[in-house]
Design an enzyme around this catalytic site. Structure first.
Site, PDB file in Angstrom:
ATOM      1  N   LYS A  79     -65.962   8.669 -50.900  1.00  0.00           N
ATOM      2  CA  LYS A  79     -65.429   8.370 -52.235  1.00  0.00           C
ATOM      3  C   LYS A  79     -64.818   6.957 -52.286  1.00  0.00           C
ATOM      4  O   LYS A  79     -65.118   6.196 -53.196  1.00  0.00           O
ATOM      5  CB  LYS A  79     -64.361   9.395 -52.644  1.00  0.00           C
ATOM      6  N   ARG A 115     -57.633  16.874 -58.186  1.00  0.00           N
ATOM      7  CA  ARG A 115     -57.890  17.721 -57.027  1.00  0.00           C
ATOM      8  C   ARG A 115     -57.535  19.186 -57.305  1.00  0.00           C
ATOM      9  O   ARG A 115     -57.740  20.024 -56.430  1.00  0.00           O
ATOM     10  CB  ARG A 115     -57.049  17.236 -55.847  1.00  0.00           C
ATOM     11  N   ARG A 118     -55.377   2.681 -38.899  1.00  0.00           N
ATOM     12  CA  ARG A 118     -55.961   4.021 -39.030  1.00  0.00           C
ATOM     13  C   ARG A 118     -54.941   4.909 -39.720  1.00  0.00           C
ATOM     14  O   ARG A 118     -53.744   4.791 -39.461  1.00  0.00           O
ATOM     15  CB  ARG A 118     -56.307   4.606 -37.654  1.00  0.00           C
ATOM     16  N   ARG A 150     -62.726   6.497 -38.684  1.00  0.00           N
ATOM     17  CA  ARG A 150     -62.617   5.410 -39.663  1.00  0.00           C
ATOM     18  C   ARG A 150     -61.316   4.611 -39.567  1.00  0.00           C
ATOM     19  O   ARG A 150     -60.307   5.107 -39.107  1.00  0.00           O
ATOM     20  CB  ARG A 150     -62.850   5.940 -41.093  1.00  0.00           C
ATOM     21  N   ARG A 165     -57.528  19.528 -44.517  1.00  0.00           N
ATOM     22  CA  ARG A 165     -57.886  18.843 -45.780  1.00  0.00           C
ATOM     23  C   ARG A 165     -59.196  19.411 -46.345  1.00  0.00           C
ATOM     24  O   ARG A 165     -59.358  19.517 -47.566  1.00  0.00           O
ATOM     25  CB  ARG A 165     -57.988  17.327 -45.544  1.00  0.00           C
TER      26      ARG A 165
HETATM   27  P1  AMP Z   1     -57.025  10.746 -49.821  1.00  0.00           P
HETATM   28  O1  AMP Z   1     -56.687   9.318 -49.510  1.00  0.00           O
HETATM   29  O2  AMP Z   1     -57.638  10.903 -51.167  1.00  0.00           O
HETATM   30  O3  AMP Z   1     -57.828  11.397 -48.720  1.00  0.00           O
HETATM   31  O4  AMP Z   1     -55.641  11.532 -49.881  1.00  0.00           O
HETATM   32  C1  AMP Z   1     -54.798  11.634 -48.741  1.00  0.00           C
HETATM   33  C2  AMP Z   1     -53.760  12.721 -48.958  1.00  0.00           C
HETATM   34  O5  AMP Z   1     -52.962  12.380 -50.107  1.00  0.00           O
HETATM   35  C3  AMP Z   1     -54.336  14.091 -49.290  1.00  0.00           C
HETATM   36  O6  AMP Z   1     -54.682  14.826 -48.118  1.00  0.00           O
HETATM   37  C4  AMP Z   1     -53.172  14.719 -50.052  1.00  0.00           C
HETATM   38  O7  AMP Z   1     -52.138  15.110 -49.184  1.00  0.00           O
HETATM   39  C5  AMP Z   1     -52.662  13.544 -50.869  1.00  0.00           C
HETATM   40  N1  AMP Z   1     -53.349  13.415 -52.184  1.00  0.00           N
HETATM   41  C6  AMP Z   1     -54.147  12.390 -52.606  1.00  0.00           C
HETATM   42  N2  AMP Z   1     -54.583  12.592 -53.871  1.00  0.00           N
HETATM   43  C7  AMP Z   1     -54.055  13.791 -54.241  1.00  0.00           C
HETATM   44  C8  AMP Z   1     -54.155  14.565 -55.422  1.00  0.00           C
HETATM   45  N3  AMP Z   1     -54.904  14.162 -56.463  1.00  0.00           N
HETATM   46  N4  AMP Z   1     -53.483  15.750 -55.461  1.00  0.00           N
HETATM   47  C9  AMP Z   1     -52.738  16.170 -54.414  1.00  0.00           C
HETATM   48  N5  AMP Z   1     -52.604  15.500 -53.264  1.00  0.00           N
HETATM   49  C10 AMP Z   1     -53.259  14.308 -53.167  1.00  0.00           C
END
Ligand code: AMP
Length: 221
Positions: free
Chosen positions: A17, A92, A163, A131, A175
């Site tokens: 993404k 989400r 990282r 990554r 996740r």
């Molecule tokens: P990401 O960078 O999108 O993988 O997000 C990293 C972490 O941030 C996720 O595992 C969640 O803990 C939190 N997070 C990011 N976006 C959301 C969202 N829209 N709703 C809830 N938690 C989020």
């Protein structure tokens, strides 16, 4: 009046993404809005929201809708989002999707397209574990996307990489579970609204970029 595009990228951690959102920024002049990036910035800045989110993120669970929505609304108030946005990692949950619809409706807008990046879960553990990111935001991977010159960012020439604390095999599994339990139902939600596109995101980054580009050119014209 035609509205600026509001695109959503759906997919589990590691689906690409962030990588594809950055490419869509370059190709279409849209703005990437990553709630993960916004939350990490809040954690780094030590804000109240960041303090509450930190442990939840490290455990691989979802931060509360209230915190995420406050952070997103704040970002969406900035003038640059008028160019059109790519939402990366948001919504989400069903609650976030409903809140987004309401926020857009207030501005006479709606979601242009929700694009689901379809991948195999097991491959995601390897993708995420390898990554790393340049300080400028450009993403790399130990196996799939090395800089042309080792240790030097292709984009900005920088040499400082990091990282993420949550990019380890154990947290990725948590996740993935959060994705399947709480986010995957949104695929049907956007299907019901007639704005869903599904693409196979297991191939090469450049091929996925082309496929996405065709979809975005079709809906954002
Ligand atoms: P990401 O960078 O999108 O993988 O997000 C990293 C972490 O941030 C996720 O595992 C969640 O803990 C939190 N997070 C990011 N976006 C959301 C969202 N829209 N709703 C809830 N938690 C989020």
């Amino acid at each position: 009046m035609t509205q600026a595009p509001v695109l959503i990228l759906l997919g589990p951690p590691g689906a690409g993404k962030g990588t594809q959102a950055r490419m869509l920024e370059e190709d279409f002049g849209l703005i990437q809005l990553s709630t993960g990036d916004l939350l990490r910035a809040a954690v780094a800045a030590g804000t109240e929201a960041g303090k509450q989110a930190k442990a939840v993120m490290e455990a691989g669970q979802l931060v509360s809708d209230a915190i995420v929505l406050a952070i997103l609304k704040d970002r969406m108030a900035a003038p640059d989002v008028a160019k059109g946005i790519i939402l990366d990692g948001f919504p989400r949950t069903a609650g976030q999707a409903a809140a987004l619809d309401a926020l857009l409706a207030d501005a006479g807008q709606k979601v242009t397209a929700a694009i689901s990046l379809e991948v195999d879960d097991e491959a995601m553990v390897g993708r995420v574990s390898g990554r790393y990111t340049c300080a400028c935001g450009e993403g790399y991977h130990d196996e799939f996307k090395q800089p042309a010159k080792a240790g030097v960012c292709d984009k900005c020439g920088g040499t400082t990489f990091k990282r993420r604390a949550d990019d380890n095999a154990e947290t990725v599994r948590e996740r993935l579970k959060a994705y399947h339990d709480q986010t995957a139902p949104l695929i049907a939600y956007y299907g019901g609204k007639g704005v869903l596109e599904k693409i196979d995101a297991m191939g090469a980054i450049a091929d996925i970029r082309k496929t996405l580009g065709r979809i975005v050119a079709g809906v954002a014209a």
